[in-house]
Scaffold this active site. Structure first.
Site, PDB file in Angstrom:
ATOM      1  N   CYS A 273       0.787  -1.242   0.000  1.00 28.94           N
ATOM      2  CA  CYS A 273       0.000   0.000   0.000  1.00 28.94           C
ATOM      3  C   CYS A 273       0.815   1.286   0.000  1.00 28.94           C
ATOM      4  O   CYS A 273       0.590   2.160  -0.830  1.00 28.94           O
ATOM      5  CB  CYS A 273      -0.922   0.004   1.207  1.00 28.94           C
ATOM      6  SG  CYS A 273      -2.015  -1.405   1.200  1.00 28.94           S
TER       7      CYS A 273
HETATM    8  C1  UGA Z   1      -1.181   0.374   5.802  1.00 33.99           C
HETATM    9  C2  UGA Z   1      -1.930   1.330   6.750  1.00 33.99           C
HETATM   10  O1  UGA Z   1      -1.402   1.219   8.072  1.00 33.99           O
HETATM   11  C3  UGA Z   1      -3.415   1.009   6.786  1.00 33.99           C
HETATM   12  O2  UGA Z   1      -4.106   1.972   7.583  1.00 33.99           O
HETATM   13  C4  UGA Z   1      -3.962   1.058   5.350  1.00 33.99           C
HETATM   14  O3  UGA Z   1      -5.339   0.715   5.322  1.00 33.99           O
HETATM   15  C5  UGA Z   1      -3.194   0.090   4.479  1.00 33.99           C
HETATM   16  O4  UGA Z   1      -1.790   0.432   4.503  1.00 33.99           O
HETATM   17  C6  UGA Z   1      -3.745   0.188   3.084  1.00 33.99           C
HETATM   18  O5  UGA Z   1      -3.680   1.268   2.493  1.00 33.99           O
HETATM   19  O6  UGA Z   1      -4.351  -0.781   2.622  1.00 33.99           O
HETATM   20  P1  UGA Z   1      -0.265  -2.130   6.021  1.00 33.99           P
HETATM   21  O7  UGA Z   1       0.479  -1.836   4.759  1.00 33.99           O
HETATM   22  O8  UGA Z   1      -1.037  -3.386   6.135  1.00 33.99           O
HETATM   23  O9  UGA Z   1      -1.295  -0.936   6.351  1.00 33.99           O
HETATM   24  O10 UGA Z   1       0.804  -2.188   7.182  1.00 33.99           O
HETATM   25  P2  UGA Z   1       1.335  -1.215   8.342  1.00 33.99           P
HETATM   26  O11 UGA Z   1       1.011  -1.822   9.641  1.00 33.99           O
HETATM   27  O12 UGA Z   1       0.916   0.179   8.118  1.00 33.99           O
HETATM   28  O13 UGA Z   1       2.901  -1.352   8.124  1.00 33.99           O
HETATM   29  C7  UGA Z   1       3.521  -0.877   6.954  1.00 33.99           C
HETATM   30  C8  UGA Z   1       5.025  -1.006   7.050  1.00 33.99           C
HETATM   31  O14 UGA Z   1       5.548  -0.063   7.959  1.00 33.99           O
HETATM   32  C9  UGA Z   1       5.522  -2.379   7.532  1.00 33.99           C
HETATM   33  O15 UGA Z   1       6.619  -2.767   6.738  1.00 33.99           O
HETATM   34  C10 UGA Z   1       5.964  -2.119   8.961  1.00 33.99           C
HETATM   35  O16 UGA Z   1       6.988  -2.985   9.382  1.00 33.99           O
HETATM   36  C11 UGA Z   1       6.463  -0.691   8.846  1.00 33.99           C
HETATM   37  N1  UGA Z   1       6.451   0.050  10.126  1.00 33.99           N
HETATM   38  C12 UGA Z   1       5.283   0.311  10.748  1.00 33.99           C
HETATM   39  C13 UGA Z   1       7.643   0.488  10.658  1.00 33.99           C
HETATM   40  O17 UGA Z   1       8.739   0.264  10.089  1.00 33.99           O
HETATM   41  N2  UGA Z   1       7.616   1.203  11.831  1.00 33.99           N
HETATM   42  C14 UGA Z   1       6.464   1.490  12.475  1.00 33.99           C
HETATM   43  O18 UGA Z   1       6.510   2.164  13.528  1.00 33.99           O
HETATM   44  C15 UGA Z   1       5.258   1.024  11.932  1.00 33.99           C
END
Ligand code: UGA
Length: 448
Positions: A273
């Site tokens: 995403c």
């Molecule tokens: C993201 C958004 O969080 C959702 O709200 C949204 O609906 C979704 O995209 C979408 O557009 O469909 P997602 O991609 O499933 O969700 O995952 P996240 O939990 O947001 O994590 C994304 C990335 O960021 C992961 O690689 C995670 O490891 C990384 N991350 C997250 C970090 O490196 N640090 C953090 O503090 C949080």
């Protein structure tokens, strides 16, 4: 009050989890997807992808006959009162969004609407560039021969679910955003959510179609920016003796205006995403004569971030040639088998470039890794097997089981015990003086 029948177009991650959650709360669901194989897999009670608790819930709603699948989209529309559209909207290489799945779905929905005598609500839940829904109205009018407002309504209702947490995010969202063509559409969707959430109704924001479309993109851009920001500061921390990004992030995040979440430094963000939506946002801005430098920097910081782990490895090991490197974690985050844009891919490719011998383990994503790397790397069936005989272990995804590993496990199993924590899952103090240890955003004074 009996709950309405809902049709859902597109049974991917968003559509299927949403369908199952609605069915679980008593709605009758008609699911439609162009992919017959996917439909058969779902009907057998198994989701075509891994999402925590989804299979159990899916099997239960199939048993209760709350979910029905069809390959006839017109029937799906004519036998339901609301249609949610959750088809994929990938980006093309130039950053523009490929709306061909949406176009196909709208054509079929329009034809379904043509057969209906009563008002029907169409809800777009796929992520689309701002301005798209205003065009959707015309397409639906053309294929249905009916008039928006009088014969059917339209809303844009972005989803904010996270993979691995999808069910919880659907059941208990922070808020619901409803972009509406007219108030009748907005009211109908609000009423649907009242039925879905009952007493635990989250805050509902009703706004224009375009605002809701922008909210979705800006939301993802802001979250990705938070992570890139903290990773930028983490890289600075590594240069400054005594600095530790974990402490710094806590100090910043406790300011209520900033907040603690999405301030975990690491090897960068991945998934299907963020990159897609940020690129699409940049594209839309460019089309309108505007640059978005903050969004561009968010991407470029993230492009480099996985390689920081390799720099740390080189610092501890010197050359990586012929070193056996254990990569713990392949999925872009825990709770999923998804490796799309996963930092692990860049890290493994770089290790292979440097002629390291790579062995990997992930509790869920090994099958996806095999598709990408084939026999270029080794696959272990447990974290202990992965680190056995290794010269260095890299923590790339923060799976809970990796947090259970103690310095003793590494000492006992590795050839030269050496750990590089790319997700800040370990307390550096536990490792200090016992084995070689480095982490993103950490500069330990005592090792100077
Ligand atoms: C993201 C958004 O969080 C959702 O709200 C949204 O609906 C979704 O995209 C979408 O557009 O469909 P997602 O991609 O499933 O969700 O995952 P996240 O939990 O947001 O994590 C994304 C990335 O960021 C992961 O690689 C995670 O490891 C990384 N991350 C997250 C970090 O490196 N640090 C953090 O503090 C949080």
């Amino acid at each position: 009050m009996s709950k309405s029948t809902i049709s859902i177009f597109g049974l991917g991650h968003v559509g299927l989890t949403f369908a199952v959650c609605l069915a679980h709360r008593g709605f009758q669901i008609i699911g439609y997807d162009i992919d017959e194989e996917k439909l058969q897999c779902i009907m057998s009670g198994k989701a075509p992808f891994y999402e925590a608790n989804l299979d159990e819930l899916l099997a239960a709603v199939i048993r209760m006959k709350r979910i029905q699948l069809t390959n006839n989209p017109q029937d799906a529309v004519s036998n339901s009162s609301i249609t949610f559209v959750t088809v994929d909207t990938p980006i093309k290489p130039n950053g523009s969004v490929d709306l061909s799945s949406l176009a196909k779905a709208l054509q079929a929905i329009g034809q379904g609407l043509r057969r209906k005598n009563n008002w029907h609500l169409v809800v777009i839940r796929s992520t689309v560039p701002p301005g798209t829904c205003l065009k959707v109205i015309k397409v639906l009018e053309e294929y249905s021969g009916k008039r928006a407002g009088a014969d059917f309504g339209l809303c844009f209702n972005p989803e904010f679910l996270r993979e691995g947490n999808a069910i919880e995010d659907i059941m208990n969202p922070d808020r619901i955003v409803i972009g509406e063509y007219d108030s009748m559409s907005g009211e109908a969707l609000e009423e649907f959510y009242k039925q879905f959430h009952g007493e635990k109704l989250p805050l509902i924001i009703r706004t224009s179609l375009t605002n809701a479309e922008i909210i979705k993109y800006a939301n993802n851009a802001f979250l990705a920016m938070k992570i890139s920001f903290i990773n930028m500061i983490a890289n600075l921390c590594e240069k400054l003796p005594g600095a530790d990004i974990t402490e710094v992030a806590k100090g910043i995040g406790l300011d209520r205006r900033i907040g603690l979440s999405f301030l975990n430094a690491g090897v960068g963000w991945g998934g299907s995403c963020f990159l897609k939506d940020l690129k699409a946002l940049i594209y839309v801005a460019k089309e309108n004569g505007l640059d978005l430098p903050l969004v561009e920097a968010t991407i470029s910081i993230n492009d480099e971030q996985p390689l920081k782990l390799i720099e740390l490895a080189r610092k501890l090991l010197g050359t990586l040639e012929n070193k056996r490197i254990a990569v713990l974690g392949l999925a872009f985050k825990p709770g999923t088998d998804d490796m799309r844009n996963a930092p692990s891919i860049k890290i493994i490719n770089k290790l292979l470039d440097e002629k390291a011998r790579v062995v990997v383990y992930d509790p869920r994503a090994l099958h996806n890794a095999r598709k990408i790397f084939g026999d270029k790397i080794e696959y272990a069936v447990s974290s202990i097997q992965c680190i056995q005989g290794a010269d260095c272990a890299l923590i790339v995804t923060e799976w809970p089981e990796f947090k259970e590993l103690k310095p003793e496990h590494f000492i006992k199993n590795m050839r030269t015990p050496c750990v590089i924590d790319g997700r800040r899952i370990y307390d550096p103090k536990e490792f200090e003086g016992k084995i070689k240890f480095a982490a993103i955003g950490l500069n330990q004074l005592k090792h100077e």
